[in-house]
Design an enzyme around this catalytic site. Structure first.
Site, PDB file in Angstrom:
ATOM      1  N   ARG A 120       1.051  -1.304  -0.314  1.00 46.20           N
ATOM      2  CA  ARG A 120       0.428  -0.021   0.252  1.00 46.20           C
ATOM      3  C   ARG A 120       0.931   1.273   0.534  1.00 46.20           C
ATOM      4  O   ARG A 120       0.659   2.354  -0.798  1.00 46.20           O
ATOM      5  CB  ARG A 120      -0.847  -0.048   1.118  1.00 46.20           C
ATOM      6  N   SER A 280       9.487  34.476   5.483  1.00 47.19           N
ATOM      7  CA  SER A 280      10.126  34.210   7.259  1.00 47.19           C
ATOM      8  C   SER A 280       8.756  34.690   8.367  1.00 47.19           C
ATOM      9  O   SER A 280       8.032  36.345   7.552  1.00 47.19           O
ATOM     10  CB  SER A 280      11.166  34.775   6.810  1.00 47.19           C
ATOM     11  N   LYS A 286      11.256  37.487   2.491  1.00 50.56           N
ATOM     12  CA  LYS A 286      12.006  36.012   1.890  1.00 50.56           C
ATOM     13  C   LYS A 286      10.946  35.087   1.850  1.00 50.56           C
ATOM     14  O   LYS A 286       9.908  35.090   1.937  1.00 50.56           O
ATOM     15  CB  LYS A 286      12.073  35.439   3.090  1.00 50.56           C
ATOM     16  N   ASN A 288      11.291  31.566   1.166  1.00 54.25           N
ATOM     17  CA  ASN A 288      11.824  30.536   1.707  1.00 54.25           C
ATOM     18  C   ASN A 288      11.661  28.864   0.338  1.00 54.25           C
ATOM     19  O   ASN A 288       9.736  29.032   0.901  1.00 54.25           O
ATOM     20  CB  ASN A 288      11.616  30.016   2.949  1.00 54.25           C
ATOM     21  N   ARG A 319      16.160 -17.681  12.228  1.00 58.81           N
ATOM     22  CA  ARG A 319      15.742 -16.817  12.726  1.00 58.81           C
ATOM     23  C   ARG A 319      16.316 -15.827  13.771  1.00 58.81           C
ATOM     24  O   ARG A 319      17.133 -16.149  14.629  1.00 58.81           O
ATOM     25  CB  ARG A 319      13.977 -16.804  13.340  1.00 58.81           C
TER      26      ARG A 319
END
Length: 476
Positions: A120, A280, A286, A288, A319
């Site tokens: 999955r 920011s 800014k 980012n 095992r």
């Protein structure tokens, strides 16, 4: 403070749901239900017992937290799960309770449930990976003959094309998608071996039960149980690690190209809840590259995960002690981080902003120096390679001196191209042998970008075919 806060930050809600405690317990219950049905079908246990067991293999009937807590004392989650299942079955059918987990061992339950969950998880990863590939190939189609400044060792080198760069991002991801399917075909198999792998408790009916269980769970039947043969699972996980590395390369390039000093690309703005603003808190100017950041953070953890998985392979006898348990934890982390990395780059590419004009300006800012090799090759015809290289090095030095001095040297006002024209005019060895059209072609940005495009035209066409083949052949 829960470490899952930071682990989950590098993953996705869908992957966290697949790998949640309740999901893991349900996968183990699915194994027990399928085992009972298979054994009932071949006559190993009464059909009524099989029905009674299967009807109670539902995780919501049990206290998941209590089962997980008990696993620390028992050394395996399978032990409290099977014990509690048998106790619950006994409330309704004491005879059937004696057939719970008949002939199997705890590693059978956990390995097979891990296979079911990994199947999955890989579907989630592939769905996003194919979407990312489609976005990259569409980007390449949409940007023909777009010159970019190619950089080596983080320094300006030569002119390439955006399409060439996108191809270098896309092709490793396509190979990763193909390799994941191949590795999954080998690794995602049933585990049923009993205490030491021989299925001795089931006697002559072991093969029939194995085949019936494999059919019930839609899993391939291996040539033998693989309790301590971990090569196929580790190889699959190693492919996930390689994928994380390729995603990290893409994220690294995008983040570097998004720097304001370069400004050739930008991640999408936060115009929807699924795309939060990447500014920011203290510096609103800014932007980012948060999606690249997530992909890089996830990818940077992959090498340690893969290394730990390699170390866990040295398991003792039939095992192992410790290695198998370590493998389980590392595999879950790797699946989480891989999907987080892929999803982050899908989001980044879905709204990636392209600035071809800035790409062109960054090329022009190099004063033609990035065409030095092409100029050397042109002059090598009449002069020889060593003399041509010596002259071009001198011209480059003049251009650089003009830049550093704030005023261009005489004849160098337009960089290396102007310097080369002046050289050809004053050097009698070159004047009649280097045609003006040939010299101008060396500095023709579109011509060089078109050549770069042509170099990857076949590879991109084949990549499109490879993507289509994956999309047309659902796998999981």
């Amino acid at each position: 403070m829960s470490v899952l806060v930071f682990e989950g930050f590098l993953s996705t809600p869908e992957m966290l749901k697949v790998l949640a405690q309740a999901s893991i317990v349900q996968a183990m219950m699915d194994f027990e239900a399928a085992l009972a049905k298979a054994q009932g079908r071949v006559g190993v246990i009464p059909a009524s017992a099989a029905q009674a067991i299967a009807s109670l293999c539902r995780a919501e009937l049990y206290d998941i937290n209590a089962l997980v807590a008990a696993s620390a004392r028992d050394g395996s989650l399978a032990i409290p799960v099977v014990r509690r299942l048998a106790e619950t079955v006994a409330l309704f059918d004491p005879v059937a309770a004696g057939f719970v987990h008949w002939g199997a061992t705890s590693q059978d339950v956990i390995d097979t449930s891990q296979i079911l969950l990994t199947r999955r998880a890989l579907q989630l990863i592939e769905d996003d990976l194919l979407q990312l590939l489609s976005l990259l190939l569409d980007l390449a189609d949409a940007q023909p003959v777009t010159p970019v400044l190619a950089r080596t060792l983080l320094q300006a080198a030569q002119v390439s094309s955006l399409r060439f760069r996108v191809a270098s991002w896309a092709l490793p991801l396509l190979r990763a998608a193909q390799a994941l399917r191949q590795a999954a075909d080998a690794a995602l198999q049933l585990q049923l071996g009993g205490a030491v792998g021989t299925l001795s408790a089931l006697g002559e009916q072991g093969d029939a039960v194995s085949a019936a269980l494999a059919a019930e769970l839609r899993l391939p039947l291996p040539e033998m149980p693989w309790h301590s043969q971990r090569d196929r699972m580790v190889r699959l996980c190693a492919e996930l690690g390689v994928l994380c590395g390729s995603l990290g390369k893409l994220a690294r390039d995008i983040s570097l190209l998004s720097q304001p000093e370069i400004a050739e690309l930008a991640e999408p703005d936060g115009e929807s809840p699924s795309r939060p603003r990447s500014v920011s808190s203290a510096m609103p100017h800014k932007r980012n590259p948060v999606y690249s950041m997530l992909a890089l953070a996830a990818g940077q953890r992959a090498p340690q995960r893969v290394a730990a998985l390699l170390g866990s392979m040295m398991q003792e006898f039939e095992r192992g002690l410790g290695g198998w348990q370590a493998e389980l934890a590392e595999t879950v982390s790797l699946l989480m981080h891989t999907h987080g990395s892929v999803r982050a780059m899908v989001t980044a590419l879905s709204g990636l902003k392209i600035y071809p004009e800035r790409m062109r300006l960054n090329v022009e800012a190099q004063q033609g120096l990035v065409f030095a090799e092409g100029l050397t090759m042109l002059l090598a015809g009449p002069l020889g390679r060593l003399e041509a290289q010596h002259l071009v090095e001198g011209l480059c030095a003049q251009v650089l001196e003009g830049e550093e001095g704030g005023a261009p040297a005489q004849g160098q006002g337009q960089g290396l191209a102007a310097a080369a024209r002046a050289l050809v005019q004053r050097d009698e060895r070159l004047r009649d042998k280097v045609r003006a059209a040939e010299l101008e072609a060396v500095f023709d940005v579109e011509r060089v970008a078109a050549q770069a495009d042509q170099r990857v035209a076949k590879a991109l066409a084949q990549a499109r075919e490879g993507l289509t083949a994956l999309q047309d052949a659902p796998h999981w």
